[in-house]
Scaffold this active site. Structure first.
Site, PDB file in Angstrom:
ATOM      1  N   ASN A   1      66.797  57.411  96.918  1.00 45.17           N
ATOM      2  CA  ASN A   1      67.440  56.185  96.863  1.00 45.17           C
ATOM      3  C   ASN A   1      66.816  55.036  96.408  1.00 45.17           C
ATOM      4  O   ASN A   1      67.101  54.034  96.296  1.00 45.17           O
ATOM      5  CB  ASN A   1      68.064  55.637  98.476  1.00 45.17           C
ATOM      6  CG  ASN A   1      68.997  56.826  98.984  1.00 45.17           C
ATOM      7  OD1 ASN A   1      69.723  57.332  98.153  1.00 45.17           O
ATOM      8  ND2 ASN A   1      69.326  56.802 100.312  1.00 45.17           N
ATOM      9  N   GLY A   2      65.699  55.426  95.724  1.00 51.73           N
ATOM     10  CA  GLY A   2      64.791  54.480  95.061  1.00 51.73           C
ATOM     11  C   GLY A   2      65.220  54.351  93.700  1.00 51.73           C
ATOM     12  O   GLY A   2      65.951  55.235  93.152  1.00 51.73           O
TER      13      GLY A   2
ATOM     14  N   MET B   1      63.659  55.297  90.828  1.00 50.04           N
ATOM     15  CA  MET B   1      63.471  56.659  89.979  1.00 50.04           C
ATOM     16  C   MET B   1      64.386  57.700  90.625  1.00 50.04           C
ATOM     17  O   MET B   1      64.958  58.509  89.959  1.00 50.04           O
ATOM     18  CB  MET B   1      62.008  57.151  90.003  1.00 50.04           C
ATOM     19  CG  MET B   1      61.301  56.471  89.089  1.00 50.04           C
ATOM     20  SD  MET B   1      61.909  56.746  87.399  1.00 50.04           S
ATOM     21  CE  MET B   1      62.159  58.338  87.453  1.00 50.04           C
TER      22      MET B   1
ATOM     23  N   ASP C   1      69.134  53.960 103.732  1.00 45.29           N
ATOM     24  CA  ASP C   1      70.325  54.886 103.843  1.00 45.29           C
ATOM     25  C   ASP C   1      71.439  53.917 103.196  1.00 45.29           C
ATOM     26  O   ASP C   1      72.525  54.429 103.440  1.00 45.29           O
ATOM     27  CB  ASP C   1      70.699  55.420 105.171  1.00 45.29           C
ATOM     28  CG  ASP C   1      70.820  54.274 106.198  1.00 45.29           C
ATOM     29  OD1 ASP C   1      70.653  53.117 105.949  1.00 45.29           O
ATOM     30  OD2 ASP C   1      70.945  54.535 107.119  1.00 45.29           O
TER      31      ASP C   1
ATOM     32  N   THR D   1      52.550  57.716  92.183  1.00 45.59           N
ATOM     33  CA  THR D   1      51.241  57.181  91.844  1.00 45.59           C
ATOM     34  C   THR D   1      50.571  56.396  93.053  1.00 45.59           C
ATOM     35  O   THR D   1      51.072  55.921  93.850  1.00 45.59           O
ATOM     36  CB  THR D   1      50.986  56.328  90.525  1.00 45.59           C
ATOM     37  OG1 THR D   1      52.228  55.288  90.824  1.00 45.59           O
ATOM     38  CG2 THR D   1      51.706  57.247  89.504  1.00 45.59           C
TER      39      THR D   1
ATOM     40  N   HIS E   1      53.048  47.021  82.731  1.00 45.76           N
ATOM     41  CA  HIS E   1      54.372  47.634  83.385  1.00 45.76           C
ATOM     42  C   HIS E   1      54.972  46.319  83.921  1.00 45.76           C
ATOM     43  O   HIS E   1      54.590  45.120  84.013  1.00 45.76           O
ATOM     44  CB  HIS E   1      53.790  48.449  84.632  1.00 45.76           C
ATOM     45  CG  HIS E   1      53.635  49.766  84.250  1.00 45.76           C
ATOM     46  ND1 HIS E   1      52.029  50.254  83.985  1.00 45.76           N
ATOM     47  CD2 HIS E   1      54.230  50.987  84.204  1.00 45.76           C
ATOM     48  CE1 HIS E   1      52.125  51.488  83.582  1.00 45.76           C
ATOM     49  NE2 HIS E   1      53.420  51.934  83.795  1.00 45.76           N
TER      50      HIS E   1
ATOM     51  N   LYS F   1      55.703  46.706  90.183  1.00 48.82           N
ATOM     52  CA  LYS F   1      54.802  47.838  90.372  1.00 48.82           C
ATOM     53  C   LYS F   1      53.623  47.439  91.186  1.00 48.82           C
ATOM     54  O   LYS F   1      53.482  46.450  90.984  1.00 48.82           O
ATOM     55  CB  LYS F   1      54.276  48.397  88.831  1.00 48.82           C
ATOM     56  CG  LYS F   1      53.238  49.610  89.082  1.00 48.82           C
ATOM     57  CD  LYS F   1      52.927  49.949  87.657  1.00 48.82           C
ATOM     58  CE  LYS F   1      52.275  51.468  87.906  1.00 48.82           C
ATOM     59  NZ  LYS F   1      52.782  52.520  88.377  1.00 48.82           N
TER      60      LYS F   1
END
Length: 251
Positions: free
Chosen positions: A10-11, A13, A37, A87, A141, A145
């Site tokens: 659900n993020g 990415m 959720d 990462t 970025h 991040k």
């Protein structure tokens, strides 16, 4: 059909990977893992990967380092390959991946794109072709991040250092009145701002000439496509620690 467990479904990415899998007739997400959720998913979502007991061929992890222990434990217990694409891992966490890979197939990469892995190959060639040149790495970025330097910048610095027999030290930014560059250092610098998806530049600075190699990510989809390709590749693989270079060399 490659059946995928998607950690961090659900993020940001996770949602991109969801779309890539929807376009791939040879892949299917059979379960998601996420603490959040508030998204309507087409598959069951669990708080912890250990709650899923169905069949799967690969795990794709784009969550957070905190989830790593449970993912590695699940992979070791079930033999399901894990593609670790997050990462910000500590050296202890990287060591836990190496230990888990003795019992399960684990693919870890700080960047899942084809272009970045080509960039690393070019970097290795440049290091050997430009002896004595100073090496500086600049990564850019978006302003959300959380880890710095990026996993890709670490990969680039490590690759350069390997070619130089591990003799280099990494300097992360410079400030003060005594920051003259030493011969045995690689500078690694992070820029954060706006919505930059990802940009990495390696500078080779010599006497009277400069060589730069650069990769720019225009969207997050390239990382999603790479992770799904990795899931296909890792299906059925024996225990071991794999990288994206293994995938690309096999294609």
């Amino acid at each position: 059909m490659t059946k995928i467990i998607l950690c961090g479904c659900n993020g940001v990415m996770g949602r991109v990977i969801d779309g890539v899998v929807a376009e791939d007739p040879g892949a299917e997400i059979v379960a998601g893992v996420d603490l959040f959720d508030g998204v309507e998913n087409s598959y069951p979502v669990f708080k912890d990967i250990s709650e899923f007991s169905g069949e799967a061929d690969a795990i794709i992890d784009f969550s957070k380092p905190e989830a790593l222990p449970s993912i590695l434990d699940y992979s070791v217990k079930t033999g399901i390959p894990a593609i670790i694409a997050s990462t910000g891992y500590s050296e202890d966490e990287l060591e836990s991946m190496r230990e888990a890979s003795k019992k399960a197939p684990i693919l870890f990469s700080g960047n899942m794109s084809l272009g970045v892995n080509v960039l690393i190959d070019l970097l290795r060639k440049a290091v050997n072709s430009l002896p004595g040149f100073d090496i500086e790495i600049i990564e850019k970025h978006h302003n959300k991040k959380v880890d710095s330097p990026s996993g890709t910048a670490r990969m680039l610095a490590d690759a350069a250092n390997e070619e130089l027999n591990g003799q280099m030290s990494f300097v992360h930014g410079r400030v003060g009145n005594d920051t003259k560059r030493t011969p045995n250092e690689i500078g690694v610098h992070a820029v954060r701002g706006g919505s930059i998806v990802g940009e990495h530049t390696v500078i080779f600075a010599g006497v009277d000439e400069i060589v730069e190699i650069k990769h720019t990510a225009m969207s997050k989809k390239i990382f999603a496509v790479g992770s799904v390709r990795a899931a296909h590749y890792m299906t059925g693989k024996p225990a071991g620690l794999y990288s994206m270079s293994d995938l690309f060399s096999a294609e």
